[in-house]
Design a protein around this motif. Structure first.
Motif, PDB file in Angstrom:
ATOM      1  N   GLU A  68       0.857  -1.185   0.000  1.00  0.00           N
ATOM      2  CA  GLU A  68       0.000   0.000   0.000  1.00  0.00           C
ATOM      3  C   GLU A  68       0.890   1.231   0.000  1.00  0.00           C
ATOM      4  O   GLU A  68       1.911   1.265   0.675  1.00  0.00           O
ATOM      5  CB  GLU A  68      -0.870  -0.021   1.263  1.00  0.00           C
ATOM      6  N   ARG A  69       0.520   2.220  -0.783  1.00  0.00           N
ATOM      7  CA  ARG A  69       1.259   3.475  -0.817  1.00  0.00           C
ATOM      8  C   ARG A  69       0.391   4.544  -0.182  1.00  0.00           C
ATOM      9  O   ARG A  69      -0.596   4.963  -0.748  1.00  0.00           O
ATOM     10  CB  ARG A  69       1.570   3.883  -2.259  1.00  0.00           C
ATOM     11  N   ALA A  70       0.741   4.972   0.996  1.00  0.00           N
ATOM     12  CA  ALA A  70       0.015   6.047   1.688  1.00  0.00           C
ATOM     13  C   ALA A  70       1.071   7.017   2.198  1.00  0.00           C
ATOM     14  O   ALA A  70       1.294   7.150   3.399  1.00  0.00           O
ATOM     15  CB  ALA A  70      -0.828   5.487   2.822  1.00  0.00           C
ATOM     16  N   GLY A  71       1.772   7.670   1.274  1.00  0.00           N
ATOM     17  CA  GLY A  71       2.928   8.475   1.664  1.00  0.00           C
ATOM     18  C   GLY A  71       4.125   7.551   1.812  1.00  0.00           C
ATOM     19  O   GLY A  71       5.012   7.514   0.975  1.00  0.00           O
ATOM     20  N   ASP A  72       4.128   6.760   2.855  1.00  0.00           N
ATOM     21  CA  ASP A  72       5.162   5.755   3.059  1.00  0.00           C
ATOM     22  C   ASP A  72       4.737   4.453   2.379  1.00  0.00           C
ATOM     23  O   ASP A  72       3.605   4.304   1.938  1.00  0.00           O
ATOM     24  CB  ASP A  72       5.363   5.493   4.559  1.00  0.00           C
ATOM     25  N   LEU A  73       5.660   3.522   2.319  1.00  0.00           N
ATOM     26  CA  LEU A  73       5.356   2.196   1.794  1.00  0.00           C
ATOM     27  C   LEU A  73       4.892   1.338   2.965  1.00  0.00           C
ATOM     28  O   LEU A  73       5.579   1.239   3.973  1.00  0.00           O
ATOM     29  CB  LEU A  73       6.612   1.598   1.146  1.00  0.00           C
ATOM     30  N   ILE A  74       3.714   0.750   2.847  1.00  0.00           N
ATOM     31  CA  ILE A  74       3.186  -0.117   3.895  1.00  0.00           C
ATOM     32  C   ILE A  74       3.086  -1.519   3.306  1.00  0.00           C
ATOM     33  O   ILE A  74       2.403  -1.740   2.303  1.00  0.00           O
ATOM     34  CB  ILE A  74       1.811   0.366   4.394  1.00  0.00           C
ATOM     35  N   VAL A  75       3.786  -2.468   3.926  1.00  0.00           N
ATOM     36  CA  VAL A  75       3.820  -3.845   3.444  1.00  0.00           C
ATOM     37  C   VAL A  75       3.210  -4.735   4.522  1.00  0.00           C
ATOM     38  O   VAL A  75       3.687  -4.765   5.651  1.00  0.00           O
ATOM     39  CB  VAL A  75       5.274  -4.294   3.150  1.00  0.00           C
ATOM     40  N   THR A  76       2.132  -5.443   4.172  1.00  0.00           N
ATOM     41  CA  THR A  76       1.492  -6.377   5.095  1.00  0.00           C
ATOM     42  C   THR A  76       1.707  -7.779   4.543  1.00  0.00           C
ATOM     43  O   THR A  76       1.370  -8.051   3.385  1.00  0.00           O
ATOM     44  CB  THR A  76      -0.021  -6.090   5.211  1.00  0.00           C
TER      45      THR A  76
END
Length: 132
Positions: A68-76
């Protein structure tokens, strides 16, 4: 009917809109279906962060991961049947990241995939009792 021409024009316009909405390239449909599969933890990925000035590796994540890209990179990532881990990676001007799909998966180019989870339709309610 007072305005048969107007009704016919509206019907024609709605038909055209529906036909255009259904038109999509095979690549777009496959891409959308791959993204949905990744969000269901069905895609094995390797995600690597690189310092663009030095060429050094900054981070490395591999597994069945959703991005997910929400400003930062979020990896789940899914680690086991009921085990998940979430990683937040801050963005900077001298950092690039690459996500690579490690294995091919079968997705349809003829049908868009829709995923509905019943547990997402019924909200979880936490009840707390106490004195007022």
């Amino acid at each position: 009917m007072k305005h048969p021409k107007k009704s016919a024009m509206i019907a024609t316009a709605l038909t055209a809109i529906l036909l255009m909405a259904g038109c999509s390239s095979d690549a777009k449909t496959a891409s959308d279906n791959l993204s949905k599969a990744a969000d269901q933890f069905e895609v094995q990925r390797k995600i690597v962060g690189i310092n663009t000035r030095t060429g050094d590796y900054l981070f490395y994540v591999e597994g069945r991961c959703s991005i997910e890209r929400a400003g930062d990179l979020i990896v789940t990532c899914k680690q086991g049947p009921n085990e998940y881990r979430k990683h937040y990676i801050g963005q900077a001007t001298d950092v690039a990241w690459v996500s690579t799909q490690m294995e091919a998966i079968d997705v349809s180019v003829y049908h868009t995939r829709v995923v509905i989870k019943p547990e997402g339709l019924i909200p979880a309610i936490d009840l707390q009792g106490g004195k007022q």
